[in-house]
Design a protein around this motif. Structure first.
Motif, mmCIF file in Angstrom:
data_model
loop_
_atom_site.group_PDB
_atom_site.id
_atom_site.type_symbol
_atom_site.label_atom_id
_atom_site.label_comp_id
_atom_site.label_asym_id
_atom_site.label_seq_id
_atom_site.Cartn_x
_atom_site.Cartn_y
_atom_site.Cartn_z
ATOM 1 N N VAL A 178 -4.875 -5.845 -8.431
ATOM 2 C CA VAL A 178 -5.619 -6.611 -7.433
ATOM 3 C C VAL A 178 -5.131 -8.059 -7.533
ATOM 4 O O VAL A 178 -5.277 -8.687 -8.588
ATOM 5 N N GLY A 197 -7.067 -4.924 -12.805
ATOM 6 C CA GLY A 197 -8.016 -5.470 -11.852
ATOM 7 C C GLY A 197 -9.232 -6.081 -12.507
ATOM 8 O O GLY A 197 -10.289 -6.162 -11.884
ATOM 9 N N PHE A 202 -8.650 0.038 -4.970
ATOM 10 C CA PHE A 202 -7.844 -0.018 -6.198
ATOM 11 C C PHE A 202 -8.418 0.917 -7.259
ATOM 12 O O PHE A 202 -7.702 1.735 -7.861
ATOM 13 N N GLU A 209 -2.983 -3.943 -4.314
ATOM 14 C CA GLU A 209 -4.103 -3.356 -3.579
ATOM 15 C C GLU A 209 -5.187 -4.426 -3.500
ATOM 16 O O GLU A 209 -5.802 -4.764 -4.512
ATOM 17 N N TRP A 263 -10.737 -4.122 -4.011
ATOM 18 C CA TRP A 263 -11.008 -3.705 -5.390
ATOM 19 C C TRP A 263 -11.511 -2.272 -5.451
ATOM 20 O O TRP A 263 -11.116 -1.521 -6.336
ATOM 21 N N GLY A 298 -3.925 0.437 -13.918
ATOM 22 C CA GLY A 298 -4.604 -0.471 -13.013
ATOM 23 C C GLY A 298 -4.934 -1.788 -13.669
ATOM 24 O O GLY A 298 -5.532 -1.807 -14.752
ATOM 25 N N LEU A 355 -0.836 -0.494 -10.380
ATOM 26 C CA LEU A 355 -1.628 -1.047 -9.288
ATOM 27 C C LEU A 355 -2.316 -2.324 -9.767
ATOM 28 O O LEU A 355 -2.774 -2.392 -10.907
ATOM 29 N N SER A 394 0.844 -1.182 0.000
ATOM 30 C CA SER A 394 0.000 0.000 0.000
ATOM 31 C C SER A 394 0.886 1.241 0.000
ATOM 32 O O SER A 394 2.059 1.174 0.326
#
Length: 295
Positions: A56, A121, A106, A100, A103, A119, A54, A30
């Protein structure tokens, strides 16, 4: 029909596959404050850039392998992007992967990012989200599956829903499009019931497997859970196949056109041998072919 595909593929134990993976030692868990990375303009001027990515944690897409290395479909596509940028444009990119596990956090962090922030995710591309974020071209098609315990008979007609699902409660992954789908079903057939919510796929799958709930889930999560022995059934009548996933960037990002060029290059990245090999390596041959088979 997803639940009838039974040819074996090698999978990790469900607790590893569907739970949040611990990042490798050099990956931050983080950060405080705003996430940021170099702009594309800086990359052009300097011939290099540092990007914040980033992600997930998710088995098959962004996970730590047995050697302690971060890998997966999303991660390796980004690494192909790095190789393409250097090979064809002489721009050297350094990726700083940041885990992260929440969700929604994120999504917010990418929205609030500055410059070269990406990102990963499995974010579904929608017009509403395009007002908040920029998207790469789709890197994968998704199938959204309605699932229950395997003892619930397959839904053949929507008129049968009230009777077949009478003993089940609606369950949703908070903040996702699946929650919208579940709310729509609840409003149509069970308006007096409250929707129970979870914030992770492992919790959702465990609750549905208990026999008390129904829910929507991405096909790859359902597939892996079934192969790991969870007593689940999907209902193809309710499947939705028109979703696509994209990498996300802040609205202020100037990387979008360069990312579009990567996906369009050399006949299209998703038509490449590298893309197919990544899908098969990290999702297994059968699951990869299922997802690759959707236009």
């Amino acid at each position: 029909m997803l639940h009838k595909m039974t040819r074996p593929i090698l999978l990790l134990a469900l607790s590893l596959m569907l739970s949040a993976c611990s990042p490798e030692p050099d990956v931050a868990v983080s950060t405080l404050g705003q996430d940021h990375g170099d702009s594309f303009q800086q990359a052009q001027q300097q011939g290099r850039a540092n990007l914040t990515v980033l992600y997930v944690p998710a088995e098959g897409f962004a996970y730590t392998n047995a050697a302690g290395e971060l890998t997966g479909v999303s991660v390796e596509i980004m690494r192909d992007f790095v190789r393409w940028a250097e090979r064809h444009h002489r721009i050297r990119l350094e990726l700083d992967f940041v885990a992260e596990t929440n969700w929604q956090h994120f999504y917010q962090r990418v929205m609030q990012g500055e410059g070269g922030v990406f990102g990963l995710g499995n974010v579904t591309i929608t017009d509403a989200r395009k007002q908040e974020l920029q998207f790469s071209p789709p890197y994968m098609n998704n199938v959204a599956a309605l699932i229950t315990h395997q003892d619930i008979a397959e839904l053949q007609d929507w008129a049968d829903f009230p009777n077949q699902f009478a003993e089940l409660e609606p369950l949703a992954f908070s903040g996702t499009l699946h929650e919208v789908r579940i709310r729509r079903l609840r409003d149509s057939y069970q308006p007096d019931l409250a929707i129970q919510r979870v914030t992770s796929n492992p919790d959702l799958l465990e609750l549905v497997a208990s026999g008390t709930f129904y829910s929507y889930v991405d096909a790859y999560n359902y597939w892996r859970a079934r192969q790991a022995g969870m007593p689940l059934r999907d209902h193809p009548l309710a499947a939705e196949t028109d979703e696509t996933f994209g990498f996300i960037m802040p609205l202020n990002s100037d990387w979008t056109q360069f990312m579009q060029a990567f996906f369009a290059a050399e006949g299209g990245y998703r038509n490449s041998a590298s893309y197919r090999q990544i899908m098969q390596q990290h999702l297994g041959h059968e699951l990869a072919e299922l997802l690759l088979g959707h236009p």
